[in-house]
Design an enzyme around this catalytic site. Structure first.
Site, PDB file in Angstrom:
ATOM      1  N   ALA A  70       0.803  -1.265   0.016  1.00 22.39           N
ATOM      2  CA  ALA A  70       0.049  -0.055   0.064  1.00 22.39           C
ATOM      3  C   ALA A  70       0.820   1.360   0.115  1.00 22.39           C
ATOM      4  CB  ALA A  70      -1.037  -0.021   1.371  1.00 22.39           C
ATOM      5  N   ASP A  71       0.300   2.166  -0.760  1.00 23.40           N
ATOM      6  CA  ASP A  71       0.958   3.622  -0.673  1.00 23.40           C
ATOM      7  C   ASP A  71       0.048   4.649  -0.125  1.00 23.40           C
ATOM      8  OD1 ASP A  71       3.495   5.143  -1.036  1.00 23.40           O
ATOM      9  OD2 ASP A  71       1.906   6.156  -2.499  1.00 23.40           O
ATOM     10  N   THR A  72       0.333   5.718   0.733  1.00 21.84           N
ATOM     11  CA  THR A  72      -0.519   6.674   1.071  1.00 21.84           C
ATOM     12  C   THR A  72      -0.177   8.149   0.948  1.00 21.84           C
ATOM     13  OG1 THR A  72      -1.541   5.121   2.984  1.00 21.84           O
ATOM     14  CG2 THR A  72      -1.991   7.568   3.233  1.00 21.84           C
TER      15      THR A  72
END
Length: 192
Positions: A70-72
């Site tokens: 994931a990447d935020t």
């Protein structure tokens, strides 16, 4: 046979969210640098970075295991706010977000070595309280902002700076848990 889940992240927030949800998993640090590009939207960029992170560890897992990456990213008025380089940059980010609404996007990538994969992006809106300079300084004294997109954390002293979250709270923390649980089920991965 239980399928193994591999988290391609060293984020303590993502680890804690998955553990609290009851998942068992191992961690393999992603070896892909996060990209930035003015040609991409925030949603596209988070998805690209999640995909790069996940693919960087995909070749290391055994057949049948599932990779979760994931990447935020925080988006404010068209500007992307990643992790601040230092405390001065963190203070500047909090000053820009002060009393205003912004969006938090998390791109999620799930895949297995066979080639099956699933991707999605979750977006939430966050409105900050109006803080004084002393309020910002107090927050920075209590929370390490350097490993957090936008220099803040909803789970750490979040109530002192956040007025409202519209959408997934866990997305603001770093992993949209409800949607991730549904996606993991499609790969045969369940909590417990």
């Amino acid at each position: 046979m239980r399928r193994r889940l591999v988290l391609a992240s060293q984020s303590p927030r993502r680890t804690e969210l998955l553990q609290k949800a009851g998942f068992r998993f191992s961690i393999v640090a992603a070896r892909a640098a996060e990209l930035t590009s003015p040609a991409l939207t925030a949603r596209e960029l988070t998805l690209l970075n999640a995909l790069r992170k996940g693919r960087s560890v995909l070749s290391e897992i055994e057949p049948g295991a599932i990779v979760l990456a994931a990447d935020t990213l925080v988006e404010f008025r068209g500007e992307f706010l990643g992790k601040p380089a230092d405390l001065g940059a963190a203070k500047g980010m909090l000053q820009r977000l002060n009393g205003k609404r912004h969006r938090v996007h998390t791109g999620v990538y799930l895949a297995e070595a066979s080639g099956k994969y699933l991707v999605f992006v979750e977006s939430s809106a966050v409105t900050f309280k109006k803080l004084s300079e002393k309020g910002i300084a107090r927050y920075l004294a209590r929370v390490n902002p350097l490993d957090k997109a936008g220099a803040y954390a909803a789970q750490e002293e979040g109530a002192s700076i956040i007025r409202k979250i519209e959408g997934s709270r866990t997305n603001v923390i770093g992993l949209p848990l409800r949607r991730t649980i549904r996606a993991l089920a499609k790969f045969g991965i369940r909590a417990g």
